[in-house]
Design an enzyme around this catalytic site. Structure first.
Site, PDB file in Angstrom:
ATOM      1  N   ASP A   1      24.315  52.875 -11.958  1.00 33.29           N
ATOM      2  CA  ASP A   1      23.922  52.790 -10.551  1.00 33.29           C
ATOM      3  C   ASP A   1      25.117  52.437  -9.681  1.00 33.29           C
ATOM      4  O   ASP A   1      25.188  51.357  -9.090  1.00 33.29           O
ATOM      5  CB  ASP A   1      22.784  51.768 -10.385  1.00 33.29           C
ATOM      6  CG  ASP A   1      21.507  52.238 -11.058  1.00 33.29           C
ATOM      7  OD1 ASP A   1      21.307  53.471 -11.164  1.00 33.29           O
ATOM      8  OD2 ASP A   1      20.708  51.384 -11.480  1.00 33.29           O
TER       9      ASP A   1
ATOM     10  N   LYS B   1      22.643  56.594 -17.925  1.00 34.01           N
ATOM     11  CA  LYS B   1      21.557  57.066 -17.048  1.00 34.01           C
ATOM     12  C   LYS B   1      22.113  57.354 -15.658  1.00 34.01           C
ATOM     13  O   LYS B   1      22.695  56.483 -15.018  1.00 34.01           O
ATOM     14  CB  LYS B   1      20.459  56.006 -16.955  1.00 34.01           C
ATOM     15  CG  LYS B   1      19.286  56.454 -16.083  1.00 34.01           C
ATOM     16  CD  LYS B   1      18.157  55.444 -16.157  1.00 34.01           C
ATOM     17  CE  LYS B   1      18.254  54.344 -15.148  1.00 34.01           C
ATOM     18  NZ  LYS B   1      18.102  54.746 -13.745  1.00 34.01           N
TER      19      LYS B   1
ATOM     20  N   ASP C   1      17.600  60.419 -14.386  1.00 31.99           N
ATOM     21  CA  ASP C   1      16.445  59.653 -13.895  1.00 31.99           C
ATOM     22  C   ASP C   1      16.140  60.061 -12.456  1.00 31.99           C
ATOM     23  O   ASP C   1      16.411  59.314 -11.522  1.00 31.99           O
ATOM     24  CB  ASP C   1      16.787  58.155 -14.002  1.00 31.99           C
ATOM     25  CG  ASP C   1      15.606  57.264 -13.687  1.00 31.99           C
ATOM     26  OD1 ASP C   1      14.462  57.740 -13.737  1.00 31.99           O
ATOM     27  OD2 ASP C   1      15.841  56.071 -13.395  1.00 31.99           O
ATOM     28  N   LEU C   2      15.582  61.246 -12.292  1.00 35.74           N
ATOM     29  CA  LEU C   2      15.295  61.740 -10.933  1.00 35.74           C
ATOM     30  C   LEU C   2      13.860  61.442 -10.511  1.00 35.74           C
ATOM     31  O   LEU C   2      13.483  61.682  -9.369  1.00 35.74           O
ATOM     32  CB  LEU C   2      15.571  63.251 -10.851  1.00 35.74           C
ATOM     33  CG  LEU C   2      17.018  63.668 -11.125  1.00 35.74           C
ATOM     34  CD1 LEU C   2      17.186  65.158 -10.890  1.00 35.74           C
ATOM     35  CD2 LEU C   2      17.990  62.883 -10.263  1.00 35.74           C
ATOM     36  N   LYS C   3      13.039  60.974 -11.427  1.00 38.69           N
ATOM     37  CA  LYS C   3      11.642  60.618 -11.117  1.00 38.69           C
ATOM     38  C   LYS C   3      11.007  61.688 -10.237  1.00 38.69           C
ATOM     39  O   LYS C   3      10.546  61.422  -9.121  1.00 38.69           O
ATOM     40  CB  LYS C   3      11.547  59.249 -10.462  1.00 38.69           C
ATOM     41  CG  LYS C   3      12.069  58.122 -11.352  1.00 38.69           C
ATOM     42  CD  LYS C   3      11.750  56.762 -10.773  1.00 38.69           C
ATOM     43  CE  LYS C   3      12.320  55.632 -11.596  1.00 38.69           C
ATOM     44  NZ  LYS C   3      13.784  55.521 -11.516  1.00 38.69           N
ATOM     45  N   LEU C   4      10.954  62.906 -10.769  1.00 35.48           N
ATOM     46  CA  LEU C   4      10.416  64.043 -10.006  1.00 35.48           C
ATOM     47  C   LEU C   4       8.949  63.805  -9.691  1.00 35.48           C
ATOM     48  O   LEU C   4       8.191  63.306 -10.527  1.00 35.48           O
ATOM     49  CB  LEU C   4      10.576  65.332 -10.822  1.00 35.48           C
ATOM     50  CG  LEU C   4      12.007  65.663 -11.271  1.00 35.48           C
ATOM     51  CD1 LEU C   4      12.008  66.836 -12.243  1.00 35.48           C
ATOM     52  CD2 LEU C   4      12.885  65.965 -10.064  1.00 35.48           C
TER      53      LEU C   4
ATOM     54  N   ASP D   1       6.225  66.031  -7.184  1.00 30.28           N
ATOM     55  CA  ASP D   1       5.984  67.040  -6.150  1.00 30.28           C
ATOM     56  C   ASP D   1       4.862  67.940  -6.670  1.00 30.28           C
ATOM     57  O   ASP D   1       4.247  67.644  -7.708  1.00 30.28           O
ATOM     58  CB  ASP D   1       7.286  67.830  -5.898  1.00 30.28           C
ATOM     59  CG  ASP D   1       7.379  68.349  -4.464  1.00 30.28           C
ATOM     60  OD1 ASP D   1       6.364  68.890  -3.972  1.00 30.28           O
ATOM     61  OD2 ASP D   1       8.449  68.232  -3.843  1.00 30.28           O
TER      62      ASP D   1
ATOM     63  N   PRO E   1       3.109  70.990  -8.664  1.00 33.44           N
ATOM     64  CA  PRO E   1       3.502  71.451  -9.997  1.00 33.44           C
ATOM     65  C   PRO E   1       4.596  72.520 -10.000  1.00 33.44           C
ATOM     66  O   PRO E   1       5.559  72.432 -10.772  1.00 33.44           O
ATOM     67  CB  PRO E   1       2.183  72.000 -10.577  1.00 33.44           C
ATOM     68  CG  PRO E   1       1.126  71.175  -9.893  1.00 33.44           C
ATOM     69  CD  PRO E   1       1.641  70.930  -8.505  1.00 33.44           C
TER      70      PRO E   1
ATOM     71  N   THR F   1       8.853  49.206 -12.941  1.00 30.04           N
ATOM     72  CA  THR F   1       8.939  47.812 -13.407  1.00 30.04           C
ATOM     73  C   THR F   1       9.159  46.840 -12.248  1.00 30.04           C
ATOM     74  O   THR F   1       9.094  45.633 -12.431  1.00 30.04           O
ATOM     75  CB  THR F   1      10.061  47.651 -14.451  1.00 30.04           C
ATOM     76  OG1 THR F   1      11.218  48.333 -13.973  1.00 30.04           O
ATOM     77  CG2 THR F   1       9.660  48.210 -15.783  1.00 30.04           C
TER      78      THR F   1
ATOM     79  N   GLN G   1      13.395  43.084 -10.437  1.00 34.10           N
ATOM     80  CA  GLN G   1      12.481  43.478 -11.502  1.00 34.10           C
ATOM     81  C   GLN G   1      11.379  42.432 -11.656  1.00 34.10           C
ATOM     82  O   GLN G   1      11.625  41.230 -11.517  1.00 34.10           O
ATOM     83  CB  GLN G   1      13.238  43.620 -12.831  1.00 34.10           C
ATOM     84  CG  GLN G   1      14.318  44.686 -12.817  1.00 34.10           C
ATOM     85  CD  GLN G   1      13.746  46.104 -12.858  1.00 34.10           C
ATOM     86  OE1 GLN G   1      12.540  46.302 -12.720  1.00 34.10           O
ATOM     87  NE2 GLN G   1      14.606  47.084 -13.030  1.00 34.10           N
TER      88      GLN G   1
ATOM     89  N   ARG H   1      22.263  46.236 -14.014  1.00 35.01           N
ATOM     90  CA  ARG H   1      23.051  45.151 -13.429  1.00 35.01           C
ATOM     91  C   ARG H   1      23.611  44.139 -14.425  1.00 35.01           C
ATOM     92  O   ARG H   1      24.764  43.730 -14.271  1.00 35.01           O
ATOM     93  CB  ARG H   1      22.248  44.463 -12.316  1.00 35.01           C
ATOM     94  CG  ARG H   1      22.239  45.301 -11.048  1.00 35.01           C
ATOM     95  CD  ARG H   1      21.131  44.937 -10.102  1.00 35.01           C
ATOM     96  NE  ARG H   1      19.833  45.345 -10.600  1.00 35.01           N
ATOM     97  CZ  ARG H   1      18.717  45.277  -9.895  1.00 35.01           C
ATOM     98  NH1 ARG H   1      18.729  44.793  -8.676  1.00 35.01           N
ATOM     99  NH2 ARG H   1      17.580  45.697 -10.408  1.00 35.01           N
TER     100      ARG H   1
END
Ligand code: C5P
Length: 227
Positions: free
Chosen positions: A8, A30, A57-60, A62, A64, A116, A186, A207
């Site tokens: 990150d 990641k 880690d794009l956490k799509l 939208d 389908p 989380t 978190q 972190r």
């Protein structure tokens, strides 16, 4: 259990430096939204060329068809793990799984159950009256039934998910903190050793490694705690 380092940071040089520094103990790196929105697919290719295994880690989340097309693009990048939001529902997850299978690169699609950073109060604010645990279980059942090979969840939910779904699902858990380190934002956290005992396939740590005075040593200590 794999150790996944969350890169990150906001630029390519820092990402490649951190990945190289910690490569002895880190299994995958990641790439998340912060880095991807700045440096894009070129950075993913560069990390691959440096020899790193990658979780994208794009956490799509939208409709389908859009998610399926995004999955196809991501499959061409040589990543190993790719995230999407389980909250997109079964039709979205099924479309993503079909797109991945059509590409045939063996990318593991991991629906994120409940972030989380969310607790019961925050779930209530978005209209979810269930406890985080029960919401995770509902989404996990749905996502696995829709064909996902694994999930992202908190370490605290892994033990129950293993009881309910066995050893097969690839369970990746952020929200991991070595004993005594800051929890940051978190909410549902555990130590690396606890995540392993409860049956996590991999832990994601950001972190506590990135902000350490010596990131290589911090990564090594966490990896040792996972053995
Ligand atoms: O710094 P920290 O160890 O909290 O980083 C955790 C990483 O895992 C972040 O990149 C965050 O976006 C990601 N993540 C998370 N919770 C999820 C899914 C991913 O914290 N449910």
């Amino acid at each position: 259990m794999d150790l996944i380092l969350a890169l990150d940071v906001d630029n390519r040089a820092d990402a490649q430096r951190l990945a190289a520094q910690t490569a002895d103990s880190v299994d995958l790196v990641k790439v998340g939204l912060e880095l991807f929105t700045r440096e894009g697919p070129q950075l993913v290719r560069a990390l691959r060329q440096d020899g790193h295994r990658i979780m994208l880690d794009l956490k799509l989340h939208d409709i389908p068809n859009t998610v399926a097309q995004a999955v196809r693009s991501c499959c061409g990048l040589g990543v190993e793990l790719l995230t999407l939001h389980a909250g997109g529902g079964p039709a979205m997850i099924e479309a993503a799984v079909r797109a991945e299978e059509a590409e045939g690169n063996g990318v593991k699609l991991l629906p994120v159950t409940v972030l989380t950073s969310m607790n019961a109060e925050q779930l209530q604010a978005i209209g979810v009256a269930r406890s985080p645990e029960s919401q995770v279980q509902l989404l996990a059942r749905m996502a696995l039934q829709a064909g996902a090979p694994g999930l992202v969840c908190s370490p605290m939910e892994v033990e129950t998910l293993r009881q309910q779904h066995g050893t097969q699902p690839h369970l990746v858990t952020p929200g991991v903190r070595p004993a005594g380190s800051a929890t940051d934002d978190q909410q549902r956290i555990a130590t690396p050793a606890a995540a392993k005992i409860w049956g996590a396939s991999a832990i994601v740590v950001g972190r506590p490694i990135r902000m350490a005075e010596d990131p290589a040593a911090a990564a090594r200590n966490i990896k040792d705690a996972c053995r």
